[in-house]
Design a protein around this motif. Structure first.
Motif, PDB file in Angstrom:
ATOM      1  N   ALA A  74      35.306  37.646  48.419  1.00 20.35           N
ATOM      2  CA  ALA A  74      35.922  38.287  47.252  1.00 20.35           C
ATOM      3  C   ALA A  74      35.093  37.920  46.029  1.00 20.35           C
ATOM      4  O   ALA A  74      34.806  36.734  45.797  1.00 20.35           O
ATOM      5  CB  ALA A  74      37.360  37.818  47.091  1.00 20.35           C
ATOM      6  N   THR A  75      34.711  38.927  45.232  1.00 17.75           N
ATOM      7  CA  THR A  75      33.818  38.707  44.092  1.00 17.75           C
ATOM      8  C   THR A  75      34.426  39.312  42.824  1.00 17.75           C
ATOM      9  O   THR A  75      34.886  40.460  42.829  1.00 17.75           O
ATOM     10  CB  THR A  75      32.440  39.345  44.347  1.00 17.75           C
ATOM     11  OG1 THR A  75      31.887  38.807  45.555  1.00 17.75           O
ATOM     12  CG2 THR A  75      31.486  39.071  43.198  1.00 17.75           C
ATOM     13  N   LEU A  76      34.422  38.537  41.732  1.00 19.48           N
ATOM     14  CA  LEU A  76      34.891  39.013  40.428  1.00 19.48           C
ATOM     15  C   LEU A  76      33.716  39.540  39.624  1.00 19.48           C
ATOM     16  O   LEU A  76      32.594  39.029  39.736  1.00 19.48           O
ATOM     17  CB  LEU A  76      35.555  37.874  39.647  1.00 19.48           C
ATOM     18  CG  LEU A  76      36.795  37.228  40.276  1.00 19.48           C
ATOM     19  CD1 LEU A  76      37.218  36.010  39.463  1.00 19.48           C
ATOM     20  CD2 LEU A  76      37.932  38.233  40.367  1.00 19.48           C
ATOM     21  N   ASP A  77      33.972  40.538  38.780  1.00 22.17           N
ATOM     22  CA  ASP A  77      32.894  41.030  37.915  1.00 22.17           C
ATOM     23  C   ASP A  77      32.769  40.210  36.637  1.00 22.17           C
ATOM     24  O   ASP A  77      31.812  40.361  35.880  1.00 22.17           O
ATOM     25  CB  ASP A  77      33.084  42.513  37.604  1.00 22.17           C
ATOM     26  CG  ASP A  77      34.341  42.801  36.796  1.00 22.17           C
ATOM     27  OD1 ASP A  77      35.169  41.884  36.624  1.00 22.17           O
ATOM     28  OD2 ASP A  77      34.495  43.962  36.352  1.00 22.17           O
ATOM     29  N   SER A  78      33.747  39.330  36.385  1.00 17.62           N
ATOM     30  CA  SER A  78      33.657  38.392  35.264  1.00 17.62           C
ATOM     31  C   SER A  78      34.516  37.175  35.574  1.00 17.62           C
ATOM     32  O   SER A  78      35.463  37.257  36.368  1.00 17.62           O
ATOM     33  CB  SER A  78      34.105  39.045  33.948  1.00 17.62           C
ATOM     34  OG  SER A  78      35.450  39.466  34.036  1.00 17.62           O
ATOM     35  N   ARG A  79      34.208  36.061  34.943  1.00 20.78           N
ATOM     36  CA  ARG A  79      34.910  34.818  35.254  1.00 20.78           C
ATOM     37  C   ARG A  79      36.316  34.794  34.655  1.00 20.78           C
ATOM     38  O   ARG A  79      36.616  35.478  33.684  1.00 20.78           O
ATOM     39  CB  ARG A  79      34.133  33.618  34.719  1.00 20.78           C
ATOM     40  CG  ARG A  79      32.744  33.441  35.314  1.00 20.78           C
ATOM     41  CD  ARG A  79      32.040  32.258  34.665  1.00 20.78           C
ATOM     42  NE  ARG A  79      31.990  32.405  33.224  1.00 20.78           N
ATOM     43  CZ  ARG A  79      32.049  31.398  32.358  1.00 20.78           C
ATOM     44  NH1 ARG A  79      32.150  30.168  32.793  1.00 20.78           N
ATOM     45  NH2 ARG A  79      31.981  31.621  31.062  1.00 20.78           N
ATOM     46  N   SER A  80      37.165  33.984  35.272  1.00 18.85           N
ATOM     47  CA  SER A  80      38.501  33.723  34.735  1.00 18.85           C
ATOM     48  C   SER A  80      38.627  32.215  34.520  1.00 18.85           C
ATOM     49  O   SER A  80      38.051  31.411  35.265  1.00 18.85           O
ATOM     50  CB  SER A  80      39.579  34.207  35.712  1.00 18.85           C
ATOM     51  OG  SER A  80      40.862  33.811  35.267  1.00 18.85           O
ATOM     52  N   GLU A  81      39.372  31.833  33.495  1.00 15.76           N
ATOM     53  CA  GLU A  81      39.615  30.413  33.252  1.00 15.76           C
ATOM     54  C   GLU A  81      40.516  29.837  34.347  1.00 15.76           C
ATOM     55  O   GLU A  81      40.634  28.620  34.487  1.00 15.76           O
ATOM     56  CB  GLU A  81      40.281  30.225  31.882  1.00 15.76           C
ATOM     57  CG  GLU A  81      40.473  28.779  31.473  1.00 15.76           C
ATOM     58  CD  GLU A  81      41.174  28.632  30.126  1.00 15.76           C
ATOM     59  OE1 GLU A  81      41.096  27.542  29.557  1.00 15.76           O
ATOM     60  OE2 GLU A  81      41.810  29.600  29.673  1.00 15.76           O
ATOM     61  N   PHE A  82      41.116  30.734  35.141  1.00 17.60           N
ATOM     62  CA  PHE A  82      42.117  30.322  36.119  1.00 17.60           C
ATOM     63  C   PHE A  82      41.664  30.690  37.533  1.00 17.60           C
ATOM     64  O   PHE A  82      40.862  31.599  37.729  1.00 17.60           O
ATOM     65  CB  PHE A  82      43.459  31.004  35.819  1.00 17.60           C
ATOM     66  CG  PHE A  82      43.722  31.154  34.353  1.00 17.60           C
ATOM     67  CD1 PHE A  82      44.127  30.069  33.608  1.00 17.60           C
ATOM     68  CD2 PHE A  82      43.514  32.369  33.713  1.00 17.60           C
ATOM     69  CE1 PHE A  82      44.347  30.191  32.242  1.00 17.60           C
ATOM     70  CE2 PHE A  82      43.732  32.500  32.363  1.00 17.60           C
ATOM     71  CZ  PHE A  82      44.148  31.410  31.621  1.00 17.60           C
ATOM     72  N   ALA A  83      42.198  29.981  38.498  1.00 15.35           N
ATOM     73  CA  ALA A  83      41.959  30.356  39.897  1.00 15.35           C
ATOM     74  C   ALA A  83      42.568  31.735  40.156  1.00 15.35           C
ATOM     75  O   ALA A  83      43.642  32.064  39.656  1.00 15.35           O
ATOM     76  CB  ALA A  83      42.577  29.317  40.831  1.00 15.35           C
ATOM     77  N   ASP A 144      45.905  35.981  38.700  1.00 15.95           N
ATOM     78  CA  ASP A 144      45.618  34.637  38.209  1.00 15.95           C
ATOM     79  C   ASP A 144      46.784  34.205  37.328  1.00 15.95           C
ATOM     80  O   ASP A 144      47.846  34.852  37.328  1.00 15.95           O
ATOM     81  CB  ASP A 144      44.274  34.587  37.474  1.00 15.95           C
ATOM     82  CG  ASP A 144      44.219  35.485  36.245  1.00 15.95           C
ATOM     83  OD1 ASP A 144      45.287  35.995  35.809  1.00 15.95           O
ATOM     84  OD2 ASP A 144      43.120  35.677  35.697  1.00 15.95           O
ATOM     85  N   ALA A 145      46.627  33.139  36.581  1.00 17.07           N
ATOM     86  CA  ALA A 145      47.736  32.602  35.790  1.00 17.07           C
ATOM     87  C   ALA A 145      48.166  33.544  34.670  1.00 17.07           C
ATOM     88  O   ALA A 145      49.297  33.463  34.186  1.00 17.07           O
ATOM     89  CB  ALA A 145      47.353  31.242  35.207  1.00 17.07           C
ATOM     90  N   VAL A 146      47.292  34.453  34.252  1.00 12.67           N
ATOM     91  CA  VAL A 146      47.639  35.406  33.192  1.00 12.67           C
ATOM     92  C   VAL A 146      48.444  36.570  33.747  1.00 12.67           C
ATOM     93  O   VAL A 146      49.384  37.059  33.123  1.00 12.67           O
ATOM     94  CB  VAL A 146      46.364  35.918  32.489  1.00 12.67           C
ATOM     95  CG1 VAL A 146      46.704  36.979  31.453  1.00 12.67           C
ATOM     96  CG2 VAL A 146      45.622  34.758  31.841  1.00 12.67           C
ATOM     97  N   GLY A 147      48.082  37.019  34.941  1.00  9.41           N
ATOM     98  CA  GLY A 147      48.772  38.161  35.544  1.00  9.41           C
ATOM     99  C   GLY A 147      47.903  38.800  36.604  1.00  9.41           C
ATOM    100  O   GLY A 147      47.054  38.150  37.230  1.00  9.41           O
ATOM    101  N   SER A 148      48.092  40.094  36.789  1.00  6.89           N
ATOM    102  CA  SER A 148      47.370  40.812  37.838  1.00  6.89           C
ATOM    103  C   SER A 148      45.882  40.914  37.521  1.00  6.89           C
ATOM    104  O   SER A 148      45.480  41.041  36.358  1.00  6.89           O
ATOM    105  CB  SER A 148      47.946  42.221  38.009  1.00  6.89           C
ATOM    106  OG  SER A 148      49.281  42.156  38.460  1.00  6.89           O
ATOM    107  N   VAL A 149      45.097  40.878  38.573  1.00  7.80           N
ATOM    108  CA  VAL A 149      43.658  41.113  38.491  1.00  7.80           C
ATOM    109  C   VAL A 149      43.396  42.486  39.090  1.00  7.80           C
ATOM    110  O   VAL A 149      44.004  42.865  40.099  1.00  7.80           O
ATOM    111  CB  VAL A 149      42.886  40.008  39.250  1.00  7.80           C
ATOM    112  CG1 VAL A 149      41.416  40.373  39.405  1.00  7.80           C
ATOM    113  CG2 VAL A 149      43.046  38.671  38.545  1.00  7.80           C
ATOM    114  N   THR A 150      42.506  43.248  38.463  1.00  8.88           N
ATOM    115  CA  THR A 150      42.225  44.609  38.919  1.00  8.88           C
ATOM    116  C   THR A 150      41.528  44.600  40.280  1.00  8.88           C
ATOM    117  O   THR A 150      40.596  43.825  40.512  1.00  8.88           O
ATOM    118  CB  THR A 150      41.330  45.337  37.896  1.00  8.88           C
ATOM    119  OG1 THR A 150      41.973  45.313  36.612  1.00  8.88           O
ATOM    120  CG2 THR A 150      41.088  46.781  38.313  1.00  8.88           C
TER     121      THR A 150
END
Length: 299
Positions: A74-83, A144-150
């Motif tokens: 699984a790859t993100l297109d940008s980093r998140s401060e959260f897991a 993540d801790a903020v909410g849904s990831v696309t």
């Protein structure tokens, strides 16, 4: 001045509080008024990251070795401060825990761009000849801790699990090598050396001096059910009517061919069996009779 992180980082809005701890001049220390502090919120400008899925190899084999597993990333297109927790869903004719193992989630650590788990094929025991099977892995949701990831468009990947079992070999056996023609019977059994996912049809051929439907009956085929190693049919002797004293007779049974849904099944060396049908009639008794006890010598 606000500094935007490079590379970008999704995070909570952050606050900075600015206060006057003290004030002084060259003449005197001026009083600190109220309010003496102010809070500024730094609003995060990063959109929710998008997560996509990739696999290391599009196919794996059931056989032990390096090709038995593949990575699922699984790859993100940008980093998140959260897991970021990525929930996986699977579909296809391959069955989880029977044909393969795969974790239900992938966890991308905070401030990381990707994480990997492993899909591993399982070789059935006892062995099972079958079609290659497929499992399609997709992302059902991510957060993540903020909410849904696309979830991105590349969120579904198929993997083929290739069967490593050879075509099974079929052999023939009989319950008894001889039977009485007075309704005697014996089993005729077809046996596979390994299971097949499909029913196996074994075609029988008969030869010898015993005649089918006159001296015996025997089905033309044996069907071994799917995932079963053997099946049997019955050879039954026929007692002639009226009775007939005769030699013992033989029927030789062999496998002419065998096949399942994949194709031909190998016919083993023990594919021919002979059964003797033992005559049950006693030796006949001969008697003599005449038409007349006296005749004329004049012809």
């Amino acid at each position: 001045t606000v500094v935007d992180e490079t590379p970008s980082l999704r995070e909570f809005n952050e606050k900075v509080t600015i206060s006057i701890p003290s004030a002084q001049s060259t003449i005197t220390s001026p009083a600190i008024g109220t309010p003496s502090s102010q809070t500024v919120t730094i609003l995060d400008n990063e959109a929710a990251p998008t997560v996509t899925l990739t696999v290391g190899a599009p196919g794996v084999t059931e056989a032990a070795g390096a090709t038995r597993s593949t990575t699922v990333t699984a790859t993100l297109d940008s980093r998140s401060e959260f897991a970021v927790t990525v929930n996986l869903a699977t579909s296809g004719d391959a069955k989880a825990s029977l044909d393969y193992t795969l974790p239900a989630t992938i966890t991308i650590p905070a401030e990381a761009l990707l994480a990997t788990v492993t899909l591993t094929a399982i070789d059935e025991f006892p062995t099972l000849n079958e079609f290659d099977e497929q499992v399609t892995i997709s992302i059902s949701s991510a957060s993540d801790a903020v909410g849904s990831v696309t979830v991105g468009t590349s969120s579904k990947q198929p993997v083929t699990i290739m069967d490593d079992e050879p075509t099974p070999t079929v052999t023939l056996s009989i319950g008894s090598p001889s039977i009485s023609e007075a309704g005697g019977t014996t089993t005729v059994t077809a046996t596979l050396d390994s299971r097949s996912e499909f029913a196996v049809t074994v075609n029988l051929q008969k030869s010898g001096d015993a005649k089918e439907n006159l001296d015996y009956t025997l089905p033309a085929t044996i069907t071994i059910p799917a995932e079963t190693e053997s099946a049997k049919v019955m050879l039954t002797a026929i007692d002639e009517s009226p009775t007939l004293n005769e030699f013992d007779e033989k029927v030789t049974i062999s496998i002419s061919s065998a096949l399942d849904a994949v194709g031909s099944v190998t016919v083993g060396t023990s594919s021919t069996q002979t059964v003797t049908i033992v005559d049950n009639e006693p030796t006949p008794t001969v008697t003599l009779s005449i038409g007349s006890p006296s005749i004329s010598e004049a012809g």
